[in-house]
Design a protein around this motif. Structure first.
Motif, PDB file in Angstrom:
ATOM      1  N   GLY A 185     -29.646 -34.878  10.605  1.00  0.00           N
ATOM      2  CA  GLY A 185     -29.484 -33.803  11.579  1.00  0.00           C
ATOM      3  C   GLY A 185     -28.609 -34.253  12.742  1.00  0.00           C
ATOM      4  O   GLY A 185     -28.089 -35.378  12.768  1.00  0.00           O
ATOM      5  N   ALA A 186     -28.455 -33.374  13.730  1.00  0.00           N
ATOM      6  CA  ALA A 186     -27.587 -33.671  14.873  1.00  0.00           C
ATOM      7  C   ALA A 186     -28.089 -34.874  15.659  1.00  0.00           C
ATOM      8  O   ALA A 186     -27.303 -35.744  16.051  1.00  0.00           O
ATOM      9  CB  ALA A 186     -27.497 -32.445  15.775  1.00  0.00           C
ATOM     10  N   LEU A 187     -29.408 -34.953  15.889  1.00  0.00           N
ATOM     11  CA  LEU A 187     -29.967 -36.078  16.634  1.00  0.00           C
ATOM     12  C   LEU A 187     -29.798 -37.378  15.863  1.00  0.00           C
ATOM     13  O   LEU A 187     -29.441 -38.419  16.442  1.00  0.00           O
ATOM     14  CB  LEU A 187     -31.443 -35.826  16.937  1.00  0.00           C
ATOM     15  N   ARG A 188     -30.041 -37.326  14.544  1.00  0.00           N
ATOM     16  CA  ARG A 188     -29.907 -38.529  13.722  1.00  0.00           C
ATOM     17  C   ARG A 188     -28.458 -39.007  13.691  1.00  0.00           C
ATOM     18  O   ARG A 188     -28.184 -40.201  13.747  1.00  0.00           O
ATOM     19  CB  ARG A 188     -30.399 -38.237  12.301  1.00  0.00           C
ATOM     20  N   ARG A 189     -27.509 -38.080  13.611  1.00  0.00           N
ATOM     21  CA  ARG A 189     -26.090 -38.462  13.607  1.00  0.00           C
ATOM     22  C   ARG A 189     -25.687 -39.069  14.950  1.00  0.00           C
ATOM     23  O   ARG A 189     -24.893 -39.991  15.011  1.00  0.00           O
ATOM     24  CB  ARG A 189     -25.213 -37.253  13.289  1.00  0.00           C
ATOM     25  N   PHE A 190     -26.286 -38.531  16.027  1.00  0.00           N
ATOM     26  CA  PHE A 190     -25.979 -39.078  17.355  1.00  0.00           C
ATOM     27  C   PHE A 190     -26.451 -40.528  17.465  1.00  0.00           C
ATOM     28  O   PHE A 190     -25.722 -41.389  17.964  1.00  0.00           O
ATOM     29  CB  PHE A 190     -26.657 -38.221  18.428  1.00  0.00           C
ATOM     30  N   VAL A 191     -27.674 -40.795  16.979  1.00  0.00           N
ATOM     31  CA  VAL A 191     -28.238 -42.142  17.099  1.00  0.00           C
ATOM     32  C   VAL A 191     -27.570 -43.120  16.128  1.00  0.00           C
ATOM     33  O   VAL A 191     -27.294 -44.270  16.487  1.00  0.00           O
ATOM     34  CB  VAL A 191     -29.764 -42.097  16.865  1.00  0.00           C
ATOM     35  N   SER A 192     -27.297 -42.661  14.903  1.00  0.00           N
ATOM     36  CA  SER A 192     -26.821 -43.571  13.857  1.00  0.00           C
ATOM     37  C   SER A 192     -25.308 -43.682  13.774  1.00  0.00           C
ATOM     38  O   SER A 192     -24.791 -44.684  13.253  1.00  0.00           O
ATOM     39  CB  SER A 192     -27.361 -43.111  12.494  1.00  0.00           C
ATOM     40  N   VAL A 193     -24.588 -42.677  14.261  1.00  0.00           N
ATOM     41  CA  VAL A 193     -23.117 -42.688  14.128  1.00  0.00           C
ATOM     42  C   VAL A 193     -22.432 -42.770  15.484  1.00  0.00           C
ATOM     43  O   VAL A 193     -21.632 -43.682  15.738  1.00  0.00           O
ATOM     44  CB  VAL A 193     -22.633 -41.438  13.363  1.00  0.00           C
ATOM     45  N   THR A 194     -22.762 -41.844  16.376  1.00  0.00           N
ATOM     46  CA  THR A 194     -22.042 -41.764  17.647  1.00  0.00           C
ATOM     47  C   THR A 194     -22.305 -42.968  18.536  1.00  0.00           C
ATOM     48  O   THR A 194     -21.365 -43.598  19.044  1.00  0.00           O
ATOM     49  CB  THR A 194     -22.419 -40.477  18.394  1.00  0.00           C
ATOM     50  N   VAL A 195     -23.587 -43.300  18.739  1.00  0.00           N
ATOM     51  CA  VAL A 195     -23.913 -44.400  19.649  1.00  0.00           C
ATOM     52  C   VAL A 195     -23.325 -45.731  19.182  1.00  0.00           C
ATOM     53  O   VAL A 195     -22.694 -46.439  19.988  1.00  0.00           O
ATOM     54  CB  VAL A 195     -25.445 -44.496  19.835  1.00  0.00           C
ATOM     55  N   PRO A 196     -23.468 -46.132  17.906  1.00  0.00           N
ATOM     56  CA  PRO A 196     -22.831 -47.393  17.496  1.00  0.00           C
ATOM     57  C   PRO A 196     -21.308 -47.374  17.646  1.00  0.00           C
ATOM     58  O   PRO A 196     -20.697 -48.398  17.964  1.00  0.00           O
ATOM     59  CB  PRO A 196     -23.234 -47.528  16.021  1.00  0.00           C
ATOM     60  N   ALA A 197     -20.686 -46.204  17.437  1.00  0.00           N
ATOM     61  CA  ALA A 197     -19.227 -46.128  17.511  1.00  0.00           C
ATOM     62  C   ALA A 197     -18.714 -46.288  18.931  1.00  0.00           C
ATOM     63  O   ALA A 197     -17.606 -46.787  19.138  1.00  0.00           O
ATOM     64  CB  ALA A 197     -18.748 -44.803  16.927  1.00  0.00           C
ATOM     65  N   VAL A 198     -19.494 -45.855  19.927  1.00  0.00           N
ATOM     66  CA  VAL A 198     -19.034 -45.921  21.319  1.00  0.00           C
ATOM     67  C   VAL A 198     -19.835 -46.956  22.114  1.00  0.00           C
ATOM     68  O   VAL A 198     -19.821 -46.928  23.350  1.00  0.00           O
ATOM     69  CB  VAL A 198     -19.136 -44.543  21.999  1.00  0.00           C
ATOM     70  N   ARG A 199     -20.500 -47.870  21.421  1.00  0.00           N
ATOM     71  CA  ARG A 199     -21.358 -48.832  22.121  1.00  0.00           C
ATOM     72  C   ARG A 199     -20.570 -49.699  23.095  1.00  0.00           C
ATOM     73  O   ARG A 199     -21.026 -49.983  24.199  1.00  0.00           O
ATOM     74  CB  ARG A 199     -22.083 -49.720  21.112  1.00  0.00           C
ATOM     75  N   SER A 200     -19.379 -50.136  22.708  1.00  0.00           N
ATOM     76  CA  SER A 200     -18.583 -50.960  23.617  1.00  0.00           C
ATOM     77  C   SER A 200     -18.192 -50.176  24.867  1.00  0.00           C
ATOM     78  O   SER A 200     -18.152 -50.731  25.975  1.00  0.00           O
ATOM     79  CB  SER A 200     -17.331 -51.470  22.901  1.00  0.00           C
ATOM     80  N   THR A 201     -17.933 -48.892  24.702  1.00  0.00           N
ATOM     81  CA  THR A 201     -17.618 -48.048  25.868  1.00  0.00           C
ATOM     82  C   THR A 201     -18.852 -47.871  26.747  1.00  0.00           C
ATOM     83  O   THR A 201     -18.746 -47.845  27.977  1.00  0.00           O
ATOM     84  CB  THR A 201     -17.110 -46.675  25.399  1.00  0.00           C
ATOM     85  N   MET A 202     -20.029 -47.765  26.139  1.00  0.00           N
ATOM     86  CA  MET A 202     -21.254 -47.665  26.918  1.00  0.00           C
ATOM     87  C   MET A 202     -21.484 -48.928  27.740  1.00  0.00           C
ATOM     88  O   MET A 202     -21.943 -48.853  28.889  1.00  0.00           O
ATOM     89  CB  MET A 202     -22.443 -47.420  25.983  1.00  0.00           C
ATOM     90  N   VAL A 203     -21.151 -50.074  27.168  1.00  0.00           N
ATOM     91  CA  VAL A 203     -21.268 -51.334  27.913  1.00  0.00           C
ATOM     92  C   VAL A 203     -20.309 -51.346  29.095  1.00  0.00           C
ATOM     93  O   VAL A 203     -20.661 -51.760  30.210  1.00  0.00           O
ATOM     94  CB  VAL A 203     -20.998 -52.534  26.988  1.00  0.00           C
TER      95      VAL A 203
END
Length: 303
Positions: A204-222
């Motif tokens: 679902g949308a929440l699962r895609r956010f946690v499993s796809v979006t967050v890992p992809a932009v983790r360096s930007t979050m740092v």
């Protein structure tokens, strides 16, 4: 003679190639040296003196730092600055990411919303803080609405903690648009195939956010975490404009940078002591950034 002229010409060409880059860098290096390096070195020197505004003072060693340990106002300011980091940084990291996800889609009118969200960034912090102060005043817009709802007046600018959290909300709100643009650049590089594959697998949308979006932009979050933590620890304008030069009720909302300004200005300003506090602010801000980067490096090594 011809061989000698050839050697001289060759050496001259090498010298020219070696010197030319520095000639282009010289104006920028001069500006950095005059407005960044020299003031920093002067502050470090003053931190170990008893200098005042009109008195260069003399060398006192670590006395300013020992006085700092027994200064109750310093510990109040350190608590407020540390609390500012703990509260502001999580919101500054997560909310702009959610905002970027909302406006990244190419929908009619989305450009207007991007511009609207970015407007507080380019607005003057003084103007924005004054507007917030009028809204949060006892007779302001917010209390007017609460009064209509029967909730009674809330003393946002008269209570120690409400004032501090109001300043935090202002800081988060004003920085949302800037960090949103940073996240938009990162989201543009996330392959759509990853989201499509996750959707096919039933995520679902929440699962895609946690499993796809967050890992992809983790360096930007740092990166956002490092920038926002340093900015939050060095906060001045928001608290100063909402709380006033006294730092709120009995100075209870004073931050470290406000303490530096209050201590080091005026005809009898304690420049040496204010420089010592400034040095502490610099060291703690540097440690905050290094801790964030180290945590990110450890996470990368654990993968």
């Amino acid at each position: 003679m011809a061989g000698r002229r050839h050697v001289l010409k060759k050496n001259s060409s090498r010298t020219h190639r070696a010197v030319s880059p520095w000639l282009f860098l010289l104006p920028g290096l001069a500006v950095i040296g005059a407005f960044s390096l020299y003031p920093f070195l002067t502050t470090v020197h003053h931190a170990f003196t008893d200098a005042r505004t009109l008195d260069p003072g003399g060398w006192v060693g670590l006395r300013n730092f020992r006085d700092m340990l027994h200064d109750e106002q310093f510990w109040v300011a350190l608590r407020n600055s540390g609390l500012y980091v703990l509260v502001v940084v999580p919101f500054a990291v997560l909310l702009p990411l959610l905002l970027a996800l909302l406006v990244e889609k190419r929908l009619p009118g989305v450009t207007f919303f991007r511009s609207a969200f970015y407007t507080p960034v380019v607005a003057s912090v003084v103007v924005v803080a004054l507007i917030w102060g009028w809204m949060l005043d006892d007779r302001g817009l917010v209390n007017g609405v609460l009064d209509v709802l029967g909730a009674g007046p809330v003393h946002f600018l008269g209570d120690q903690w409400l004032l501090l959290f109001s300043a935090m909300a202002l800081t988060v709100w004003k920085g949302l648009g800037y960090y949103m643009v940073v996240y938009l650049a990162a989201l543009a590089n996330v392959p759509r195939e990853l989201h499509e594959a996750a959707a096919v697998d039933g995520a679902g949308a929440l699962r895609r956010f946690v499993s796809v979006t967050v890992p992809a932009v983790r360096s930007t979050m740092v990166l956002v975490g490092a920038l926002s933590s340093v900015a939050a620890f060095k906060v001045f304008s928001e608290v100063y404009l909402l709380a006033g030069p006294t730092g709120g009720p009995a100075g209870a909302d004073t931050t470290l940078v406000m303490l530096v300004q209050r201590t080091g200005t005026g005809l009898n300003g304690r420049v040496g002591y204010a420089s010592a506090i400034s040095l502490v602010v610099f060291v703690v801000a540097l440690l905050l950034m290094l801790l964030v980067l180290r945590a990110n490096r450890k996470e990368d090594e654990g993968r």
